[in-house]
Scaffold this active site. Structure first.
Site, short mmCIF file in Angstrom:
data_model
loop_
_atom_site.label_atom_id
_atom_site.label_comp_id
_atom_site.label_asym_id
_atom_site.label_seq_id
_atom_site.Cartn_x
_atom_site.Cartn_y
_atom_site.Cartn_z
N LYS A 285 57.82 110.43 105.51
CA LYS A 285 57.12 111.04 104.37
C LYS A 285 58.02 112.11 103.73
CE LYS A 285 52.33 110.62 105.98
NZ LYS A 285 51.83 109.77 104.90
N ARG A 359 46.12 102.02 110.69
CA ARG A 359 45.48 100.70 110.88
C ARG A 359 46.00 100.00 112.13
NH1 ARG A 359 47.47 98.99 105.00
NH2 ARG A 359 47.32 101.24 104.83
N1 BES Z 1 47.64 109.47 107.11
C1 BES Z 1 48.10 108.77 105.96
C2 BES Z 1 47.08 108.78 104.82
C3 BES Z 1 46.90 110.08 104.10
C4 BES Z 1 47.70 110.40 103.03
C5 BES Z 1 45.88 110.92 104.44
C6 BES Z 1 47.51 111.58 102.35
C7 BES Z 1 45.69 112.09 103.75
C8 BES Z 1 46.51 112.43 102.71
C9 BES Z 1 48.37 107.32 106.32
O1 BES Z 1 48.85 107.09 107.58
C10 BES Z 1 49.40 106.82 105.36
O2 BES Z 1 50.50 107.33 105.42
N2 BES Z 1 49.03 105.89 104.51
C11 BES Z 1 49.93 105.35 103.54
C12 BES Z 1 49.78 103.86 103.55
C13 BES Z 1 50.81 103.15 102.72
C14 BES Z 1 52.18 103.30 103.35
C15 BES Z 1 50.42 101.72 102.61
C16 BES Z 1 49.56 105.93 102.18
O3 BES Z 1 48.38 106.06 101.89
O4 BES Z 1 50.47 106.29 101.45
MN MN Z 2 50.94 107.30 107.69
#
Ligand code: BES
Ligand code: MN
Ligand code: ZN
Length: 507
Positions: A285, A359
């Site tokens: 990230k 997931r």
């Molecule tokens: N934990 C994150 C989702 C999240 C993002 C929660 C921002 C709260 C605030 C999750 O694990 C994630 O990174 N999801 C990705 C999925 C994508 C790579 C398909 C996302 O939402 O960007």
């Molecule tokens: Mn994630």
């Protein structure tokens, strides 16, 4: 945090000699002053005629009551709080106004360093006295929350004070009132516990911490606790959670807590994402804001915290909570894009993005929990997608599933508890986006409909079991600020699940 003593009393408010006597009023209901409130009536009418107090939401007025004479009050201070007025005939809106009123009381008490309160239960159109009390207590205790564990104690800082005692004026025998008061307390303390877990940093709340708290609850309330460690996961072939954990030095845990009501009772399975820190893994990230990813365990926090209410209230339905827990790091053995993992039950996933890890761990927990406990239904909670924030912002939780009855129950439960949900579609057409050329399924479906494709992924692991998924990524923290919801983690989901269980009818 020391817990607040709640006492039902037949004493008249005039006799109370503590810090703060609190009276709440609905807007434009100034003539409806209840028995025992005579001293307040005079003050209130004066304040209203001067236009200093209207009773609108968030309105408050601090008075110093007469210390002698006929209308004498013994309390140090008298606090008038507005509950706002009826808007439409929705009960849930009236309940919410009571919670907000409770939050305002907590904020005022903190400001005044008041530790002993006396509360008169106000009349609120459409609500029974019990319900008013339940929501007020919920709001006060949720509002009286601060996370100070890592701060140097400072006796002069009012933030370190909490409400020690609340006496509540009860008119009748008080049996129903007592139960309502306890319900409010249980829900609020569980919400606060979930916030505590979430406020802990990634190095303060680990998968082991989830296991330890589950064991604490198990002993306290005689529930059964099982913690699957890495070895167990290997034996059970839980390739999802093992894969996510691969790049980390912190061992994963699958924490299971079972409440058994009876042999013939149905079983509700609750699954909560307990990702104690999400760096994204190899698909790292951006660093701006990454610290917030310590909150990625809020689903697990909600599910485990709500079990303390189950333990205390002993409902007539079996409840099993499962929290798959690990962090998502990028160590040298970390999962890579292109890797394929095999989940519990044999389904394979192609990893397109290691940041879509939630997931992967939920898949093992759902497949395992459903096979082992044969539940009547399953609800999972997860901070799963950033996309849900784009769609619904920070107010409503995204809700998806394969069973409209279950979804409707959750919509109702969320509304009653002040944690509104919004259903998103889950047509089979969305599955196209997660088809893989080399595995049974892939772990991302691209940018379009990110929240829906994540749910479509989870659906692969629940079979025909009635299932609902709550995406709390937008609401677990930064929730619409209210008097009883502070900045930071909200504890969302706890009260919706508590309400679902309390109101359970055979599925
Ligand atoms: N934990 C994150 C989702 C999240 C993002 C929660 C921002 C709260 C605030 C999750 O694990 C994630 O990174 N999801 C990705 C999925 C994508 C790579 C398909 C996302 O939402 O960007
Ligand atoms: Mn994630
Ligand atoms: Zn995550």
């Amino acid at each position: 945090m020391i817990s607040t003593k709640l006492i039902l009393t037949q004493k008249k408010p005039e006799i109370f000699s503590g810090d703060l006597l609190v009276c709440c009023f609905e807007q434009d209901k100034k003539d409806k002053v209840k028995e025992g409130w005579a001293p307040v009536e005079k003050e209130l009418k004066k304040a209203i005629s001067l236009g200093d107090f209207k009773g609108s939401e968030g309105d408050s007025l601090l008075l110093y009551p007469p210390v002698s004479g006929k209308q004498k009050l013994s309390a140090k201070r008298l606090l008038l709080i507005g509950i706002g007025k009826q808007d439409g005939d929705k009960l849930s809106a009236a309940r919410e106004r009571c919670r907000c009123c409770g939050g305002t009381i907590a904020a005022k008490a903190a400001e005044l360093k008041a530790e002993k309160l006396f509360l008169c239960i106000p009349e609120v159109v459409g609500l029974k006295e019990e319900e008013v009390l339940e929501c007020l207590v919920e709001g006060i205790l949720l509002g009286d929350y601060r996370f100070l564990k890592y701060k140097k104690p400072d006796k002069k800082d009012p933030a370190f004070l909490t409400i020690k005692e609340i006496q509540v004026r009860a008119s009748g025998s008080g049996k129903d009132l007592r139960q309502a008061m306890l319900q409010g307390k249980h829900a609020a303390l569980a919400g606060r516990k979930a916030r505590d877990m979430a406020n802990e940093p990634g190095n303060g709340w680990t998968p082991t911490s989830f296991a330890e708290y589950a064991q604490t609850l198990s002993k306290k309330h005689k529930m059964q606790c099982t913690v699957l460690d890495k070895q167990d996961m290997k034996k059970l072939k839980m390739g999802g959670i093992l894969g996510v954990n691969q790049g980390s030095a912190e061992p994963p845990k699958m924490v299971i807590l079972e409440y058994h009501a009876s042999e013939k009772a149905q079983t509700i399975l609750l699954v909560g994402k307990g990702l104690t820190f999400d760096s994204g893994g190899v698909s790292l990230k951006p660093s701006a804001g990454m610290q917030d990813m310590k909150y990625d365990m809020c689903g697990g926090a909600a599910v485990l915290s709500m079990m303390q209410v189950v333990g205390a209230e002993k409902p007539k339905v079996n409840v099993v909570a499962i929290i798959p827990s690990t962090d998502n790091m990028s160590g040298s053995s970390a999962l890579k894009p292109g890797d394929i993992v095999k989940h519990y039950g044999g389904t394979t996933s192609e990893i397109i993005n290691t940041d879509a890890e939630g997931r992967l761990i939920l898949a093992d927990a759902l497949a395992y929990g459903i096979e082992k406990y044969q539940p009547a239904c399953v609800v999972d909670l997860a901070t799963l997608t950033g996309a849900v924030i784009l769609g619904l912002g920070h107010h409503r939780t995204g809700l998806l599933g394969n069973n409209q009855d279950l979804i409707n129950r959750l919509l109702t439960a969320g509304e009653r508890s002040g944690e509104p949900l919004w259903q998103l579609p889950l047509d089979k057409e969305y599955v196209e986006q997660i088809k893989s050329d080399v595995a049974d399924i892939k772990n991302t479906g691209g940018r379009p409909a990110g929240t829906i494709t994540a749910a479509a992924y989870l659906q692969k692991f629940v079979g025909d079991t009635p299932w609902a998924h709550m995406d709390i990524a937008g609401t677990a923290w930064d929730f619409t600020q209210k008097s009883y919801i502070p900045k930071g983690p909200s504890g969302t989901g706890v009260r919706t699940l508590v309400e679902l269980v309390r109101s359970w009818k055979k599925f």
